[in-house]
Design a protein around this motif. Structure first.
Motif, PDB file in Angstrom:
ATOM      1  N   PRO A  59      54.778  26.899  63.003  1.00  0.00           N
ATOM      2  CA  PRO A  59      55.721  27.373  64.023  1.00  0.00           C
ATOM      3  C   PRO A  59      55.781  28.888  64.095  1.00  0.00           C
ATOM      4  O   PRO A  59      56.000  29.461  65.164  1.00  0.00           O
ATOM      5  CB  PRO A  59      57.066  26.786  63.603  1.00  0.00           C
ATOM      6  CG  PRO A  59      56.908  26.293  62.224  1.00  0.00           C
ATOM      7  CD  PRO A  59      55.432  26.150  61.950  1.00  0.00           C
ATOM      8  N   LEU A  60      55.557  29.573  63.023  1.00  0.00           N
ATOM      9  CA  LEU A  60      55.574  31.025  63.016  1.00  0.00           C
ATOM     10  C   LEU A  60      54.409  31.579  63.837  1.00  0.00           C
ATOM     11  O   LEU A  60      54.558  32.527  64.609  1.00  0.00           O
ATOM     12  CB  LEU A  60      55.505  31.535  61.576  1.00  0.00           C
ATOM     13  CG  LEU A  60      55.724  33.026  61.382  1.00  0.00           C
ATOM     14  CD1 LEU A  60      57.045  33.473  61.974  1.00  0.00           C
ATOM     15  CD2 LEU A  60      55.661  33.375  59.907  1.00  0.00           C
ATOM     16  N   LEU A  61      53.249  30.963  63.700  1.00  0.00           N
ATOM     17  CA  LEU A  61      52.073  31.371  64.454  1.00  0.00           C
ATOM     18  C   LEU A  61      52.266  31.113  65.946  1.00  0.00           C
ATOM     19  O   LEU A  61      51.909  31.945  66.782  1.00  0.00           O
ATOM     20  CB  LEU A  61      50.834  30.629  63.934  1.00  0.00           C
ATOM     21  CG  LEU A  61      49.504  31.045  64.509  1.00  0.00           C
ATOM     22  CD1 LEU A  61      49.233  32.514  64.237  1.00  0.00           C
ATOM     23  CD2 LEU A  61      48.395  30.184  63.932  1.00  0.00           C
ATOM     24  N   LEU A  62      52.838  29.982  66.306  1.00  0.00           N
ATOM     25  CA  LEU A  62      53.110  29.671  67.713  1.00  0.00           C
ATOM     26  C   LEU A  62      54.119  30.660  68.313  1.00  0.00           C
ATOM     27  O   LEU A  62      53.960  31.124  69.447  1.00  0.00           O
ATOM     28  CB  LEU A  62      53.639  28.239  67.855  1.00  0.00           C
ATOM     29  CG  LEU A  62      52.618  27.127  67.653  1.00  0.00           C
ATOM     30  CD1 LEU A  62      53.311  25.768  67.681  1.00  0.00           C
ATOM     31  CD2 LEU A  62      51.552  27.198  68.723  1.00  0.00           C
ATOM     32  N   THR A  63      55.130  31.019  67.566  1.00  0.00           N
ATOM     33  CA  THR A  63      56.137  31.980  68.037  1.00  0.00           C
ATOM     34  C   THR A  63      55.502  33.354  68.236  1.00  0.00           C
ATOM     35  O   THR A  63      55.731  34.021  69.254  1.00  0.00           O
ATOM     36  CB  THR A  63      57.307  32.075  67.036  1.00  0.00           C
ATOM     37  OG1 THR A  63      57.866  30.784  66.863  1.00  0.00           O
ATOM     38  CG2 THR A  63      58.373  33.032  67.521  1.00  0.00           C
ATOM     39  N   ALA A  64      54.682  33.782  67.292  1.00  0.00           N
ATOM     40  CA  ALA A  64      54.012  35.084  67.403  1.00  0.00           C
ATOM     41  C   ALA A  64      53.075  35.113  68.611  1.00  0.00           C
ATOM     42  O   ALA A  64      53.007  36.102  69.358  1.00  0.00           O
ATOM     43  CB  ALA A  64      53.234  35.398  66.126  1.00  0.00           C
ATOM     44  N   ALA A  65      52.351  34.032  68.839  1.00  0.00           N
ATOM     45  CA  ALA A  65      51.440  33.963  69.989  1.00  0.00           C
ATOM     46  C   ALA A  65      52.240  34.013  71.296  1.00  0.00           C
ATOM     47  O   ALA A  65      51.849  34.686  72.258  1.00  0.00           O
ATOM     48  CB  ALA A  65      50.595  32.695  69.922  1.00  0.00           C
ATOM     49  N   GLY A  66      53.358  33.320  71.329  1.00  0.00           N
ATOM     50  CA  GLY A  66      54.206  33.337  72.524  1.00  0.00           C
ATOM     51  C   GLY A  66      54.774  34.722  72.801  1.00  0.00           C
ATOM     52  O   GLY A  66      54.792  35.200  73.943  1.00  0.00           O
ATOM     53  N   LEU A  67      55.219  35.399  71.756  1.00  0.00           N
ATOM     54  CA  LEU A  67      55.743  36.761  71.915  1.00  0.00           C
ATOM     55  C   LEU A  67      54.651  37.729  72.344  1.00  0.00           C
ATOM     56  O   LEU A  67      54.885  38.618  73.164  1.00  0.00           O
ATOM     57  CB  LEU A  67      56.399  37.236  70.617  1.00  0.00           C
ATOM     58  CG  LEU A  67      57.731  36.570  70.268  1.00  0.00           C
ATOM     59  CD1 LEU A  67      58.212  37.029  68.891  1.00  0.00           C
ATOM     60  CD2 LEU A  67      58.778  36.872  71.318  1.00  0.00           C
ATOM     61  N   ALA A  68      53.446  37.574  71.795  1.00  0.00           N
ATOM     62  CA  ALA A  68      52.321  38.432  72.190  1.00  0.00           C
ATOM     63  C   ALA A  68      51.995  38.232  73.671  1.00  0.00           C
ATOM     64  O   ALA A  68      51.713  39.188  74.404  1.00  0.00           O
ATOM     65  CB  ALA A  68      51.102  38.148  71.321  1.00  0.00           C
TER      66      ALA A  68
END
Length: 175
Positions: free
Chosen positions: A8-17
């Motif tokens: 979930p941390l990776l998905l959140t970071a990708a979404g923010l990017a």
């Protein structure tokens, strides 16, 4: 059947990017369109015309008998065309009159407005409200408020006055 566990941390970071990239793209496009907007360029020119017009009208209403040459030089630097020709042709007469009168005239701009602007033709008109104070050699200074109409022409040296006159004072119709 294999089940993948997503971080979930990776998905959140990708979404923010992705959001940041979209925001940067929108900001860049907005900046570009604003920088190339004709209305913005017109506003900048209008502000230049107003500043030049106010300064020129103030210069043309300021003259000190103790340094007539500097005052007349400011007049000539503020003008172009027929107005400059009139000032140049009448310079000796103006100098003589000011030296004989021994007055100091100072002008302060109260407000101004661009009333017409044609950037393609390089012509503009301004109205400037002034307070002109005349100090005689003896006696008290006298102040008078007036409105001047100026026409400006774009020159290689910037916007300059090509005509200047008093604004007519309106009257109220009765009956």
């Amino acid at each position: 059947m294999t089940r993948t566990v997503r971080n979930p941390l990776l998905l959140t970071a990708a979404g923010l990017a992705l959001l940041a990239a979209g925001g940067a793209g929108w900001g860049g496009w907005s900046w570009y369109t604003a920088a190339h907007d004709e209305a913005a360029a017109h506003s900048v020119t209008r502000d230049e015309v107003l500043a030049a017009g106010e300064q020129a009208v103030q210069n043309m209403n300021t003259l000190d008998h103790r340094d007539v040459a500097a005052g007349l030089r400011a007049w000539q630097q503020s003008s172009t065309g027929e107005l400059l020709k009139q000032l140049t042709d009448g310079r000796d007469r103006f100098e003589r009159q000011i030296r004989e009168a021994k007055t100091v005239t100072t002008a302060k701009v109260l407000s101004g407005a661009v009333t017409e602007l044609d950037t393609r033709a390089g012509r503009a008109s301004v109205m400037v409200a002034l307070r002109v104070t005349v100090t005689p050699p003896k006696g008290k200074p006298a102040a008078k408020e007036s409105r001047m109409l100026g026409e400006l022409t774009r020159t290689p040296g910037g916007w300059k006055l090509s005509a200047l006159g008093q604004a007519p004072v309106g009257t109220t119709a009765t009956g």
